[in-house]
Design a protein around this motif. Sequence first.
Motif, PDB file in Angstrom:
ATOM      1  N   GLY A   1       0.775  -1.230   0.000  1.00  0.00           N
ATOM      2  CA  GLY A   1       0.000   0.000   0.000  1.00  0.00           C
ATOM      3  C   GLY A   1       0.806   1.278   0.000  1.00  0.00           C
ATOM      4  O   GLY A   1       0.234   2.355   0.151  1.00  0.00           O
ATOM      5  N   GLU A   2       2.119   1.194  -0.171  1.00  0.00           N
ATOM      6  CA  GLU A   2       2.933   2.426  -0.239  1.00  0.00           C
ATOM      7  C   GLU A   2       2.833   3.013  -1.651  1.00  0.00           C
ATOM      8  O   GLU A   2       3.804   3.067  -2.405  1.00  0.00           O
ATOM      9  CB  GLU A   2       4.383   2.123   0.144  1.00  0.00           C
ATOM     10  N   LEU A   3       1.641   3.458  -1.985  1.00  0.00           N
ATOM     11  CA  LEU A   3       1.336   3.843  -3.364  1.00  0.00           C
ATOM     12  C   LEU A   3       2.092   5.090  -3.806  1.00  0.00           C
ATOM     13  O   LEU A   3       2.415   5.240  -4.987  1.00  0.00           O
ATOM     14  CB  LEU A   3      -0.169   4.072  -3.517  1.00  0.00           C
ATOM     15  N   GLY A   4       2.372   5.983  -2.870  1.00  0.00           N
ATOM     16  CA  GLY A   4       3.083   7.202  -3.231  1.00  0.00           C
ATOM     17  C   GLY A   4       4.511   6.974  -3.640  1.00  0.00           C
ATOM     18  O   GLY A   4       5.142   7.862  -4.231  1.00  0.00           O
ATOM     19  N   HIS A   5       5.034   5.790  -3.357  1.00  0.00           N
ATOM     20  CA  HIS A   5       6.430   5.501  -3.696  1.00  0.00           C
ATOM     21  C   HIS A   5       6.550   4.591  -4.919  1.00  0.00           C
ATOM     22  O   HIS A   5       7.588   3.970  -5.136  1.00  0.00           O
ATOM     23  CB  HIS A   5       7.151   4.936  -2.479  1.00  0.00           C
ATOM     24  N   THR A   6       5.480   4.555  -5.710  1.00  0.00           N
ATOM     25  CA  THR A   6       5.555   3.946  -7.038  1.00  0.00           C
ATOM     26  C   THR A   6       6.475   4.798  -7.907  1.00  0.00           C
ATOM     27  O   THR A   6       6.324   6.014  -7.983  1.00  0.00           O
ATOM     28  CB  THR A   6       4.148   3.904  -7.677  1.00  0.00           C
ATOM     29  N   THR A   7       7.449   4.163  -8.545  1.00  0.00           N
ATOM     30  CA  THR A   7       8.400   4.902  -9.373  1.00  0.00           C
ATOM     31  C   THR A   7       7.779   5.207 -10.732  1.00  0.00           C
ATOM     32  O   THR A   7       7.372   4.303 -11.459  1.00  0.00           O
ATOM     33  CB  THR A   7       9.696   4.105  -9.566  1.00  0.00           C
ATOM     34  N   LEU A   8       7.703   6.490 -11.065  1.00  0.00           N
ATOM     35  CA  LEU A   8       7.164   6.906 -12.363  1.00  0.00           C
ATOM     36  C   LEU A   8       8.228   7.490 -13.278  1.00  0.00           C
ATOM     37  O   LEU A   8       8.086   7.439 -14.495  1.00  0.00           O
ATOM     38  CB  LEU A   8       6.061   7.951 -12.170  1.00  0.00           C
ATOM     39  N   LEU A   9       9.289   8.063 -12.699  1.00  0.00           N
ATOM     40  CA  LEU A   9      10.283   8.749 -13.523  1.00  0.00           C
ATOM     41  C   LEU A   9      11.694   8.441 -13.002  1.00  0.00           C
ATOM     42  O   LEU A   9      12.247   9.209 -12.203  1.00  0.00           O
ATOM     43  CB  LEU A   9      10.028  10.264 -13.491  1.00  0.00           C
ATOM     44  N   PRO A  10      12.278   7.323 -13.414  1.00  0.00           N
ATOM     45  CA  PRO A  10      13.654   7.028 -12.986  1.00  0.00           C
ATOM     46  C   PRO A  10      14.574   8.198 -13.325  1.00  0.00           C
ATOM     47  O   PRO A  10      14.511   8.768 -14.420  1.00  0.00           O
ATOM     48  CB  PRO A  10      14.014   5.788 -13.799  1.00  0.00           C
ATOM     49  N   GLY A  11      15.403   8.584 -12.357  1.00  0.00           N
ATOM     50  CA  GLY A  11      16.264   9.738 -12.560  1.00  0.00           C
ATOM     51  C   GLY A  11      15.592  11.056 -12.260  1.00  0.00           C
ATOM     52  O   GLY A  11      16.202  12.121 -12.408  1.00  0.00           O
ATOM     53  N   GLY A  12      14.343  11.007 -11.789  1.00  0.00           N
ATOM     54  CA  GLY A  12      13.605  12.227 -11.484  1.00  0.00           C
ATOM     55  C   GLY A  12      13.969  12.789 -10.126  1.00  0.00           C
ATOM     56  O   GLY A  12      14.990  12.413  -9.531  1.00  0.00           O
ATOM     57  N   PRO A  13      13.138  13.689  -9.597  1.00  0.00           N
ATOM     58  CA  PRO A  13      13.442  14.327  -8.315  1.00  0.00           C
ATOM     59  C   PRO A  13      13.582  13.312  -7.185  1.00  0.00           C
ATOM     60  O   PRO A  13      12.879  12.291  -7.167  1.00  0.00           O
ATOM     61  CB  PRO A  13      12.230  15.239  -8.069  1.00  0.00           C
ATOM     62  N   VAL A  14      14.465  13.593  -6.246  1.00  0.00           N
ATOM     63  CA  VAL A  14      14.670  12.695  -5.113  1.00  0.00           C
ATOM     64  C   VAL A  14      13.508  12.852  -4.137  1.00  0.00           C
ATOM     65  O   VAL A  14      13.102  13.961  -3.795  1.00  0.00           O
ATOM     66  CB  VAL A  14      16.006  12.997  -4.406  1.00  0.00           C
ATOM     67  N   CYS A  15      12.993  11.712  -3.691  1.00  0.00           N
ATOM     68  CA  CYS A  15      11.847  11.673  -2.782  1.00  0.00           C
ATOM     69  C   CYS A  15      12.324  11.662  -1.332  1.00  0.00           C
ATOM     70  O   CYS A  15      13.494  11.391  -1.045  1.00  0.00           O
ATOM     71  CB  CYS A  15      11.023  10.416  -3.087  1.00  0.00           C
ATOM     72  N   GLY A  16      11.406  11.896  -0.408  1.00  0.00           N
ATOM     73  CA  GLY A  16      11.726  11.809   1.000  1.00  0.00           C
ATOM     74  C   GLY A  16      12.158  10.418   1.418  1.00  0.00           C
ATOM     75  O   GLY A  16      12.828  10.259   2.446  1.00  0.00           O
ATOM     76  N   CYS A  17      11.777   9.402   0.658  1.00  0.00           N
ATOM     77  CA  CYS A  17      12.177   8.025   0.978  1.00  0.00           C
ATOM     78  C   CYS A  17      13.621   7.759   0.590  1.00  0.00           C
ATOM     79  O   CYS A  17      14.185   6.724   0.946  1.00  0.00           O
ATOM     80  CB  CYS A  17      11.256   7.027   0.287  1.00  0.00           C
ATOM     81  N   GLY A  18      14.232   8.676  -0.174  1.00  0.00           N
ATOM     82  CA  GLY A  18      15.629   8.524  -0.565  1.00  0.00           C
ATOM     83  C   GLY A  18      15.830   8.060  -1.995  1.00  0.00           C
ATOM     84  O   GLY A  18      16.935   8.158  -2.532  1.00  0.00           O
ATOM     85  N   LEU A  19      14.775   7.550  -2.621  1.00  0.00           N
ATOM     86  CA  LEU A  19      14.859   7.143  -4.026  1.00  0.00           C
ATOM     87  C   LEU A  19      14.411   8.305  -4.911  1.00  0.00           C
ATOM     88  O   LEU A  19      13.976   9.345  -4.423  1.00  0.00           O
ATOM     89  CB  LEU A  19      13.999   5.898  -4.253  1.00  0.00           C
ATOM     90  N   GLU A  20      14.495   8.100  -6.217  1.00  0.00           N
ATOM     91  CA  GLU A  20      14.148   9.211  -7.111  1.00  0.00           C
ATOM     92  C   GLU A  20      12.997   8.821  -8.026  1.00  0.00           C
ATOM     93  O   GLU A  20      12.815   7.654  -8.354  1.00  0.00           O
ATOM     94  CB  GLU A  20      15.363   9.652  -7.932  1.00  0.00           C
ATOM     95  N   GLY A  21      12.219   9.833  -8.386  1.00  0.00           N
ATOM     96  CA  GLY A  21      11.162   9.643  -9.372  1.00  0.00           C
ATOM     97  C   GLY A  21       9.890   9.030  -8.845  1.00  0.00           C
ATOM     98  O   GLY A  21       9.034   8.593  -9.626  1.00  0.00           O
ATOM     99  N   CYS A  22       9.699   8.998  -7.510  1.00  0.00           N
ATOM    100  CA  CYS A  22       8.447   8.486  -6.946  1.00  0.00           C
ATOM    101  C   CYS A  22       7.281   9.418  -7.306  1.00  0.00           C
ATOM    102  O   CYS A  22       7.465  10.615  -7.516  1.00  0.00           O
ATOM    103  CB  CYS A  22       8.522   8.390  -5.432  1.00  0.00           C
ATOM    104  N   LEU A  23       6.081   8.864  -7.341  1.00  0.00           N
ATOM    105  CA  LEU A  23       4.886   9.672  -7.556  1.00  0.00           C
ATOM    106  C   LEU A  23       4.830  10.822  -6.561  1.00  0.00           C
ATOM    107  O   LEU A  23       4.508  11.959  -6.925  1.00  0.00           O
ATOM    108  CB  LEU A  23       3.636   8.788  -7.425  1.00  0.00           C
ATOM    109  N   GLU A  24       5.173  10.565  -5.306  1.00  0.00           N
ATOM    110  CA  GLU A  24       5.158  11.621  -4.287  1.00  0.00           C
ATOM    111  C   GLU A  24       6.117  12.752  -4.632  1.00  0.00           C
ATOM    112  O   GLU A  24       5.797  13.929  -4.449  1.00  0.00           O
ATOM    113  CB  GLU A  24       5.504  11.026  -2.918  1.00  0.00           C
ATOM    114  N   ALA A  25       7.291  12.410  -5.134  1.00  0.00           N
ATOM    115  CA  ALA A  25       8.295  13.426  -5.462  1.00  0.00           C
ATOM    116  C   ALA A  25       7.896  14.246  -6.677  1.00  0.00           C
ATOM    117  O   ALA A  25       8.447  15.328  -6.910  1.00  0.00           O
ATOM    118  CB  ALA A  25       9.647  12.759  -5.705  1.00  0.00           C
ATOM    119  N   LEU A  26       6.929  13.747  -7.442  1.00  0.00           N
ATOM    120  CA  LEU A  26       6.510  14.422  -8.669  1.00  0.00           C
ATOM    121  C   LEU A  26       5.216  15.217  -8.508  1.00  0.00           C
ATOM    122  O   LEU A  26       4.991  16.177  -9.255  1.00  0.00           O
ATOM    123  CB  LEU A  26       6.309  13.396  -9.787  1.00  0.00           C
ATOM    124  N   ALA A  27       4.357  14.820  -7.542  1.00  0.00           N
ATOM    125  CA  ALA A  27       3.009  15.383  -7.561  1.00  0.00           C
ATOM    126  C   ALA A  27       2.441  15.769  -6.211  1.00  0.00           C
ATOM    127  O   ALA A  27       1.330  16.296  -6.157  1.00  0.00           O
ATOM    128  CB  ALA A  27       2.069  14.369  -8.228  1.00  0.00           C
TER     129      ALA A  27
END
Length: 302
Positions: A155-181
Amino acid sequence: MTVVGLDLGGTKIAAGAFDGKRLLSRVVLPTPKEGGEAVVRALAEAARRAEEEAGVRAVAIGLGTPGPLDFRQGVIRFTPNIPNMVDFPIRRLLEEATGRPVHLENDANAAALAEHHLGAGQGERSSLFLTVSTGIGGGVVLEGRVLRGERGQGGELGHTTLLPGGPVCGCGLEGCLEALAAGRALEREAAYAYGRPVDTRALFRLFGEGDPKAKRILLQAARYVGIGLASLVKAFDPGVVILGGGIALNAPEGYWEALQEAYRRYLEGWEVPPLKKALLGGEAGLLGAALTAYLEVRDGSG
């Protein structure tokens, strides 16, 4: 049968007695800044006041809490916004403090459960809930129960990766839906575009005034949410998709239209579940926490 729901947030604790259909009371206390066992004491006090206000004695307590959880051990692995709660045995300590069995749920999952049973998902066998606010969270409900996954990470839906290489998310990975929207992503984009801090309310106002930068920022974020939802539909095939959160529900009308267009576009050739706005607002987390305990007791699991 009555239970008490507790919704633990970074700044406040909400509590309410619940009879399976509605809240019989509502209590709000500040979350102790020192965290740890002070939070347990505050939770127990909130539960006591909720019972007192409703004139009932609850058979169990449901707790919705942020942070990754170990459901088997009843442990909060960590909470991003509450100190001194790393590998914290919240279930045991709260049971000792209240004398009642305690049932845990992730706060976003709790909100998904509430919308499924009491909100926009009523009557459906399954639902997918996404909340777009400061961050992005959500949950999936199948046959009336939250999908937690084998390790409690579902259920961690906000951390679905949509854009590899995109903005860094609070979770530490990049391109998550949360980091984009999410709300913070909108403010990040706006600060760069305008060269000054711009919060989401100001961005919405600029959008309404026809400002081209605001339109690009908001419509791009809306499309990302639509694409993310379409991808999740292909994974879970829910009966209904429910969208909540301050950004999604308060954004200008053009945002919702762009989101729906992207949602349908990326489900071309698929049966498209209805997309509905959440109905329970800020009460969803508390209702879901209470429902977590109510369903466990009703079905004989606790």
